[in-house]
Design a protein around this motif. Sequence first.
Motif, PDB file in Angstrom:
ATOM      1  N   VAL A 155      25.621   6.870  47.440  1.00  0.00           N
ATOM      2  CA  VAL A 155      26.268   6.422  47.832  1.00  0.00           C
ATOM      3  C   VAL A 155      27.917   6.478  47.745  1.00  0.00           C
ATOM      4  CG1 VAL A 155      27.826   3.610  47.599  1.00  0.00           C
ATOM      5  CG2 VAL A 155      24.981   4.334  47.309  1.00  0.00           C
ATOM      6  N   THR A 156      27.794   7.358  46.123  1.00  0.00           N
ATOM      7  CA  THR A 156      29.458   8.190  46.036  1.00  0.00           C
ATOM      8  C   THR A 156      29.252   9.189  46.962  1.00  0.00           C
ATOM      9  OG1 THR A 156      29.000   7.336  43.876  1.00  0.00           O
ATOM     10  CG2 THR A 156      30.354   9.201  44.004  1.00  0.00           C
ATOM     11  N   GLN A 157      28.822  10.509  47.364  1.00  0.00           N
ATOM     12  CA  GLN A 157      28.604  11.184  48.091  1.00  0.00           C
ATOM     13  C   GLN A 157      28.861  10.815  49.262  1.00  0.00           C
ATOM     14  OE1 GLN A 157      25.312  14.066  48.203  1.00  0.00           O
ATOM     15  NE2 GLN A 157      25.605  14.033  45.254  1.00  0.00           N
ATOM     16  N   ARG A 158      28.241   9.868  49.382  1.00  0.00           N
ATOM     17  CA  ARG A 158      28.673   9.584  51.548  1.00  0.00           C
ATOM     18  C   ARG A 158      29.870   8.863  51.967  1.00  0.00           C
ATOM     19  NH1 ARG A 158      24.684   7.186  54.596  1.00  0.00           N
ATOM     20  NH2 ARG A 158      26.474   6.509  56.219  1.00  0.00           N
ATOM     21  N   LEU A 159      30.649   8.051  50.785  1.00  0.00           N
ATOM     22  CA  LEU A 159      31.350   7.785  50.512  1.00  0.00           C
ATOM     23  C   LEU A 159      33.087   9.009  50.713  1.00  0.00           C
ATOM     24  CD1 LEU A 159      31.674   4.693  47.774  1.00  0.00           C
ATOM     25  CD2 LEU A 159      32.063   4.716  50.014  1.00  0.00           C
ATOM     26  N   ALA A 160      32.502   9.621  49.232  1.00  0.00           N
ATOM     27  CA  ALA A 160      33.340  10.705  49.657  1.00  0.00           C
ATOM     28  C   ALA A 160      33.824  11.623  50.093  1.00  0.00           C
ATOM     29  CB  ALA A 160      33.041  11.434  48.215  1.00  0.00           C
ATOM     30  N   LYS A 161      32.508  11.710  51.814  1.00  0.00           N
ATOM     31  CA  LYS A 161      32.774  12.557  52.809  1.00  0.00           C
ATOM     32  C   LYS A 161      33.083  11.868  53.435  1.00  0.00           C
ATOM     33  CE  LYS A 161      29.018  15.732  50.997  1.00  0.00           C
ATOM     34  NZ  LYS A 161      27.494  15.969  51.181  1.00  0.00           N
ATOM     35  N   ARG A 162      32.835  10.130  54.123  1.00  0.00           N
ATOM     36  CA  ARG A 162      33.343  10.067  54.989  1.00  0.00           C
ATOM     37  C   ARG A 162      35.239  10.462  55.991  1.00  0.00           C
ATOM     38  NH1 ARG A 162      32.925   5.070  57.711  1.00  0.00           N
ATOM     39  NH2 ARG A 162      35.081   3.876  57.943  1.00  0.00           N
ATOM     40  N   ARG A 163      34.741  10.785  56.216  1.00  0.00           N
ATOM     41  CA  ARG A 163      36.403  11.327  57.394  1.00  0.00           C
ATOM     42  C   ARG A 163      37.515  10.907  57.016  1.00  0.00           C
ATOM     43  NH1 ARG A 163      36.777  14.294  61.951  1.00  0.00           N
ATOM     44  NH2 ARG A 163      35.406  12.822  62.816  1.00  0.00           N
ATOM     45  N   GLU A 198      35.739  10.746  42.444  1.00  0.00           N
ATOM     46  CA  GLU A 198      35.946  10.456  40.702  1.00  0.00           C
ATOM     47  C   GLU A 198      36.169   8.759  40.903  1.00  0.00           C
ATOM     48  OE1 GLU A 198      33.965  11.561  38.710  1.00  0.00           O
ATOM     49  OE2 GLU A 198      34.548   9.497  37.414  1.00  0.00           O
ATOM     50  N   PRO A 199      36.932   8.166  42.013  1.00  0.00           N
ATOM     51  CA  PRO A 199      37.188   6.915  41.530  1.00  0.00           C
ATOM     52  C   PRO A 199      36.038   6.156  42.995  1.00  0.00           C
ATOM     53  CG  PRO A 199      39.552   8.137  42.248  1.00  0.00           C
ATOM     54  CD  PRO A 199      37.824   8.885  42.012  1.00  0.00           C
ATOM     55  N   CYS A 200      35.340   6.769  43.602  1.00  0.00           N
ATOM     56  CA  CYS A 200      33.926   6.193  44.228  1.00  0.00           C
ATOM     57  C   CYS A 200      33.077   5.951  43.423  1.00  0.00           C
ATOM     58  CB  CYS A 200      34.083   7.514  45.265  1.00  0.00           C
ATOM     59  SG  CYS A 200      34.991   7.452  46.473  1.00  0.00           S
ATOM     60  N   ARG A 201      32.581   7.340  42.366  1.00  0.00           N
ATOM     61  CA  ARG A 201      31.318   6.845  41.760  1.00  0.00           C
ATOM     62  C   ARG A 201      31.778   5.953  40.718  1.00  0.00           C
ATOM     63  NH1 ARG A 201      27.307  10.268  40.254  1.00  0.00           N
ATOM     64  NH2 ARG A 201      29.104  11.983  41.042  1.00  0.00           N
ATOM     65  N   VAL A 202      32.795   5.698  40.363  1.00  0.00           N
ATOM     66  CA  VAL A 202      33.137   4.587  39.152  1.00  0.00           C
ATOM     67  C   VAL A 202      33.027   3.050  40.138  1.00  0.00           C
ATOM     68  CG1 VAL A 202      35.043   3.311  38.221  1.00  0.00           C
ATOM     69  CG2 VAL A 202      35.218   5.688  37.647  1.00  0.00           C
ATOM     70  N   HIS A 203      33.556   2.749  41.265  1.00  0.00           N
ATOM     71  CA  HIS A 203      33.257   1.630  41.780  1.00  0.00           C
ATOM     72  C   HIS A 203      32.156   1.291  42.205  1.00  0.00           C
ATOM     73  CE1 HIS A 203      37.190   0.070  41.558  1.00  0.00           C
ATOM     74  NE2 HIS A 203      37.399   1.317  41.467  1.00  0.00           N
ATOM     75  N   VAL A 204      31.416   2.084  42.539  1.00  0.00           N
ATOM     76  CA  VAL A 204      29.263   2.281  42.934  1.00  0.00           C
ATOM     77  C   VAL A 204      28.481   2.341  42.034  1.00  0.00           C
ATOM     78  CG1 VAL A 204      27.686   3.360  44.179  1.00  0.00           C
ATOM     79  CG2 VAL A 204      29.710   3.666  44.708  1.00  0.00           C
ATOM     80  N   GLU A 205      29.128   2.383  40.839  1.00  0.00           N
ATOM     81  CA  GLU A 205      28.263   2.422  39.471  1.00  0.00           C
ATOM     82  C   GLU A 205      28.903   0.662  39.474  1.00  0.00           C
ATOM     83  OE1 GLU A 205      29.594   5.378  36.399  1.00  0.00           O
ATOM     84  OE2 GLU A 205      28.197   6.855  36.949  1.00  0.00           O
ATOM     85  N   ALA A 206      30.216   0.377  38.951  1.00  0.00           N
ATOM     86  CA  ALA A 206      30.575  -0.959  38.711  1.00  0.00           C
ATOM     87  C   ALA A 206      29.258  -2.065  39.074  1.00  0.00           C
ATOM     88  CB  ALA A 206      31.535  -0.873  38.755  1.00  0.00           C
ATOM     89  N   ALA A 207      29.527  -1.618  40.446  1.00  0.00           N
ATOM     90  CA  ALA A 207      29.250  -2.033  42.299  1.00  0.00           C
ATOM     91  C   ALA A 207      27.268  -1.963  41.443  1.00  0.00           C
ATOM     92  CB  ALA A 207      29.345  -2.012  43.000  1.00  0.00           C
ATOM     93  N   VAL A 208      27.364  -1.240  40.690  1.00  0.00           N
ATOM     94  CA  VAL A 208      25.380  -1.626  40.674  1.00  0.00           C
ATOM     95  C   VAL A 208      25.282  -2.084  39.433  1.00  0.00           C
ATOM     96  CG1 VAL A 208      23.417   0.268  40.825  1.00  0.00           C
ATOM     97  CG2 VAL A 208      25.109   0.937  42.086  1.00  0.00           C
ATOM     98  N   ASP A 209      26.151  -2.143  38.602  1.00  0.00           N
ATOM     99  CA  ASP A 209      25.841  -3.114  37.607  1.00  0.00           C
ATOM    100  C   ASP A 209      26.109  -4.475  37.858  1.00  0.00           C
ATOM    101  OD1 ASP A 209      25.444  -0.737  36.016  1.00  0.00           O
ATOM    102  OD2 ASP A 209      27.533  -0.386  34.816  1.00  0.00           O
TER     103      ASP A 209
END
Lengths: 168, 287
Positions: free
Chosen positions: B16-24, B34-45
Amino acid sequence: MREYSGAALSSFIVGLSEHQAVVDKLVADSGVDRIDPEAWYDIEWAFDLFNKIEKKLGRAAVIKVGRSMTETAVYPPEVDSAEKILSGVGSWWALNARGPGIGTITCEWEDEHSAVIECTAYRNHCTLMTGILEGACMRYGITPLVEHGPGSCIQQETGDMCVYRVSW
Amino acid sequence: MSLFDASTRTELVSSVTQRLAKRRMSAFSVAGEEPCRVHVEAAVDALERDTEAGTAEAMRVVAVAFTNTFLAHGLGYSDLTFFTRLLRERARELAPAHQRAAIEQWCYDHLVVSTTHFMVQRDDALQREAAQRDIERFESQLAELRVALNEKTQLLELIREASTPIAPVVPGILVVPLVGTFDRFRAELLTERLLDAIGQSRARVTILDISGVPVFDTDAAQLVIRLARSVRLLGAKVILVGMSPDNARTIVELGVALDGMMTCRALQDGLRAALAIQRLKLVSTEF
């Protein structure tokens, strides 16, 4: 020399018929008596006119004009859906502007209801472009959400292109 | 029991993080991975906690935090729905089948909460923009009013100066024709200018012509008397001319004393008297 078609400029002016007196004055102040649909005009002059009109009449009026430009334009019969018209918006631009470095408009689909439009044409005229994209969809009964992507905007000098996301 | 095992969870967060960060040209690509990863982890938690507890409390917190973070990077509504759709799609793929309905409900609630918060923030921003435009419009109107006021003030000043001319007709003699209402403001202005003119020209006589003053009442008379006193302090005399019969009657009826002030009927009489005081006389010459 870069030029903009009188036909497109005419449809822009017709879209502002509610403010005819103001537009006539702005056109006259720019040194032109009337817009000839058969003629071509200096693109910088045309863009300067768009700027003046936006400054005078506001953003909403320019969006409305952009909508009417694509809603009322004549397209080949094979263009019969929002998807096709958005995919062909670059060709529409190429028919209405000519000369070196006029810019391009490209369309890429993310899914069947979401397209990313990259635009280096209509420099500094994000408002008009938003209206043009809205009009393209509204022509086929779709009211889309048109968002200017963050990170790059010619008008705000944060990049060399503007990206719009059209979804519905 | 957790919704995802460790490796599945890592795969979910990573994809999910990679797809978000690659969205043009999206708020996600602008913010960075990094912010994408933080929020995806928080959402999955939050998804795991809420699914286990059967609540939606953790979801509300992460939805608001997600919206706030990415709004600062230009979050659009299509970005917002993209996040939830992507998370839903990948979580449904990787979760056990019996949990898919719960994931569906959680993602729906996440979309509702984040959309509501997005709309509130957007509305707030629009209101701020509208208020700013109002301020700019009012400031522009104020600036226009200031310019108009300055122009009007300058025009009034010009009119006042033009309405109290002081003419040095003969060396030592000044003529002051008063035209229009003679009020306190004009009296003060005239006193100041006349005293200056007397000082500069060393005039000995000042002729005040009041034939152009429509109403010469008590106030106007008092103002003229005060003006005459000031002039006398500089050693000059005041001759009042142009008194109309009506004004003369009014002054007598009001009991105003014009003592110590010579009065003449017309300007010519006043000029003759002033010349006499100066020991001068007009003679005709032929060239």
